[in-house]
Motif scaffolding. Structure first.
Motif, short mmCIF file in Angstrom:
data_model
loop_
_atom_site.label_atom_id
_atom_site.label_comp_id
_atom_site.label_asym_id
_atom_site.label_seq_id
_atom_site.Cartn_x
_atom_site.Cartn_y
_atom_site.Cartn_z
N LEU A 61 1.10 -1.19 -0.15
CA LEU A 61 -0.28 0.35 0.02
C LEU A 61 0.24 1.46 -0.02
CD1 LEU A 61 -2.63 -0.94 2.92
CD2 LEU A 61 -2.30 -0.94 0.21
N LYS A 62 0.16 2.49 -0.27
CA LYS A 62 0.78 4.12 -0.04
C LYS A 62 -0.41 3.96 0.82
CE LYS A 62 0.48 3.75 -5.21
NZ LYS A 62 -0.54 4.16 -6.18
N LYS A 63 1.14 5.34 1.41
CA LYS A 63 0.99 6.16 2.59
C LYS A 63 -0.36 6.83 2.23
CE LYS A 63 3.44 10.71 2.14
NZ LYS A 63 4.49 11.40 2.50
N GLU A 64 -0.93 7.15 1.17
CA GLU A 64 -2.57 7.88 0.87
C GLU A 64 -3.48 7.18 0.35
OE1 GLU A 64 0.63 7.73 -2.08
OE2 GLU A 64 1.08 9.67 -0.82
N ASP A 65 -3.13 5.64 0.65
CA ASP A 65 -4.58 4.32 1.18
C ASP A 65 -4.26 4.10 2.21
OD1 ASP A 65 -3.80 4.08 -1.74
OD2 ASP A 65 -2.53 2.16 -1.56
N PHE A 66 -3.95 4.81 3.15
CA PHE A 66 -4.30 4.50 4.13
C PHE A 66 -5.89 6.44 4.80
CE2 PHE A 66 -1.05 2.46 4.72
CZ PHE A 66 -0.73 1.21 4.98
N LYS A 67 -6.27 5.83 5.83
CA LYS A 67 -6.50 6.93 6.32
C LYS A 67 -7.19 6.45 8.56
CE LYS A 67 -11.85 8.58 6.62
NZ LYS A 67 -13.88 8.09 6.67
N VAL A 68 -6.99 7.32 8.68
CA VAL A 68 -6.44 7.14 9.75
C VAL A 68 -7.58 8.20 10.25
CG1 VAL A 68 -5.47 7.70 12.32
CG2 VAL A 68 -4.35 6.57 10.01
N SER A 69 -8.56 8.08 11.72
CA SER A 69 -9.33 9.29 12.42
C SER A 69 -9.39 8.67 14.01
CB SER A 69 -10.58 9.01 11.38
OG SER A 69 -11.16 7.45 11.61
N ILE A 70 -10.57 9.67 14.27
CA ILE A 70 -10.42 9.37 15.44
C ILE A 70 -11.95 9.59 16.41
CG2 ILE A 70 -9.98 10.06 18.59
CD1 ILE A 70 -7.55 10.23 17.66
N SER A 76 -9.63 4.47 14.63
CA SER A 76 -9.92 3.43 13.08
C SER A 76 -8.48 4.11 12.38
CB SER A 76 -11.16 3.80 12.31
OG SER A 76 -12.08 3.69 13.57
N ILE A 77 -8.40 2.96 11.96
CA ILE A 77 -7.51 2.52 10.25
C ILE A 77 -7.88 2.41 9.10
CG2 ILE A 77 -5.15 1.90 9.62
CD1 ILE A 77 -4.47 1.69 13.18
N SER A 78 -8.43 2.11 8.04
CA SER A 78 -8.84 2.41 7.18
C SER A 78 -8.06 2.13 6.10
CB SER A 78 -10.13 2.21 6.77
OG SER A 78 -10.58 3.73 6.50
N SER A 79 -8.38 1.02 4.93
CA SER A 79 -7.62 1.10 3.62
C SER A 79 -9.08 0.90 2.60
CB SER A 79 -6.76 0.29 3.53
OG SER A 79 -5.94 0.62 2.21
N ARG A 94 -9.13 -14.85 -19.74
CA ARG A 94 -9.00 -15.26 -17.62
C ARG A 94 -8.86 -13.20 -17.61
NH1 ARG A 94 -6.49 -17.92 -13.33
NH2 ARG A 94 -5.86 -16.87 -11.47
N ARG A 95 -9.44 -12.52 -17.05
CA ARG A 95 -9.14 -10.71 -16.40
C ARG A 95 -9.25 -11.17 -14.87
NH1 ARG A 95 -12.03 -6.71 -20.38
NH2 ARG A 95 -11.31 -5.26 -18.19
N GLU A 96 -8.35 -10.95 -14.62
CA GLU A 96 -7.84 -10.20 -13.06
C GLU A 96 -7.64 -8.81 -11.81
OE1 GLU A 96 -4.15 -11.79 -11.19
OE2 GLU A 96 -4.99 -14.00 -12.53
N TYR A 97 -9.30 -8.34 -11.04
CA TYR A 97 -9.44 -7.86 -10.40
C TYR A 97 -9.51 -7.63 -9.37
CZ TYR A 97 -12.53 -6.55 -14.51
OH TYR A 97 -12.85 -6.35 -16.06
N SER A 98 -8.26 -6.55 -8.82
CA SER A 98 -7.91 -6.36 -7.56
C SER A 98 -8.48 -5.38 -6.59
CB SER A 98 -6.61 -6.05 -7.20
OG SER A 98 -6.12 -6.34 -5.94
N TYR A 99 -8.81 -6.20 -5.07
CA TYR A 99 -9.96 -5.27 -5.22
C TYR A 99 -9.94 -5.43 -2.99
CZ TYR A 99 -13.76 -2.35 -1.80
OH TYR A 99 -14.26 -1.16 -1.02
N ALA A 100 -8.90 -4.61 -2.25
CA ALA A 100 -8.98 -5.12 -1.16
C ALA A 100 -8.97 -3.29 -0.25
CB ALA A 100 -7.25 -4.88 -0.84
N ALA A 101 -9.94 -3.66 0.54
CA ALA A 101 -10.56 -3.01 1.88
C ALA A 101 -9.84 -3.62 3.16
CB ALA A 101 -11.79 -2.99 1.10
N PHE A 102 -9.66 -2.74 4.72
CA PHE A 102 -9.72 -3.15 5.90
C PHE A 102 -10.43 -2.59 6.70
CE2 PHE A 102 -5.22 -1.23 5.24
CZ PHE A 102 -5.35 -1.45 6.44
N THR A 103 -11.21 -2.38 7.67
CA THR A 103 -10.53 -1.57 8.62
C THR A 103 -10.25 -2.12 9.65
OG1 THR A 103 -12.71 -0.36 7.31
CG2 THR A 103 -12.96 -0.13 9.93
#
Length: 146
Positions: A61-70, A76-79, A94-103
């Motif tokens: 990930l890049k630092k721009e991918d993160f959201k840190v909030s209180i 909460s840390i999410s991306s 075959r085509r591949e899509y990549s999707y990643a998210a977490f909190t």
């Protein structure tokens, strides 16, 4: 007649040898297993006399991918990131899509000074340092024994 012990994890293996192997070779592909076992990033939390430290392992990930909030006493840390690998000039089987998210959310102790939190992202590790309030820092002194 041969008796075969039933094993629910190897269903139909005695009746059709190799049947499961075909599906394992196709469905056992890393394309599928990575998405089935995707989880939230691992975290280490430590405490010193001066501060709390949270380290979240999130390589790629890049630092721009993160959201840190209180909000109140919840940190909460999410991306969220999506990526499409495609080219219109080719025909794909075959085509591949990549999707990643977490909190990840953490309840902060009252002793954390939320106004002075410092965050950095280096080598795939997001590091947050939460200083303790002055009144919460442990006071150390020698006590004379009489």
């Amino acid at each position: 007649m041969t008796l075969v012990k039933f094993n629910p994890e190897k269903k139909n293996s005695a009746l059709l040898p190799g049947f499961n192997d075909i599906f394992e070779s196709v469905l056992g592909d890393t394309f599928f297993t990575d998405r089935r076992t995707a989880s939230v990033p691992a975290v280490n939390i430590s405490e010193s006399a001066e501060a709390y430290q949270i380290e979240l392992a999130a390589p790629g990930l890049k630092k721009e991918d993160f959201k840190v909030s209180i909000e109140k006493d919840i940190l909460s840390i999410s991306s969220q990131r999506s990526e499409e690998n495609s080219s219109e000039s080719k025909t794909y089987n075959r085509r591949e899509y990549s999707y990643a998210a977490f909190t990840r959310s953490f309840t902060l102790p009252e002793s954390a000074d939320t106004d002075r939190i410092n965050a950095s992202y280096t080598d795939g590790v997001l590091k947050l340092i939460l200083p303790k309030k002055e009144e919460a820092k442990a006071v150390s002194r020698q006590i004379e024994i009489s």
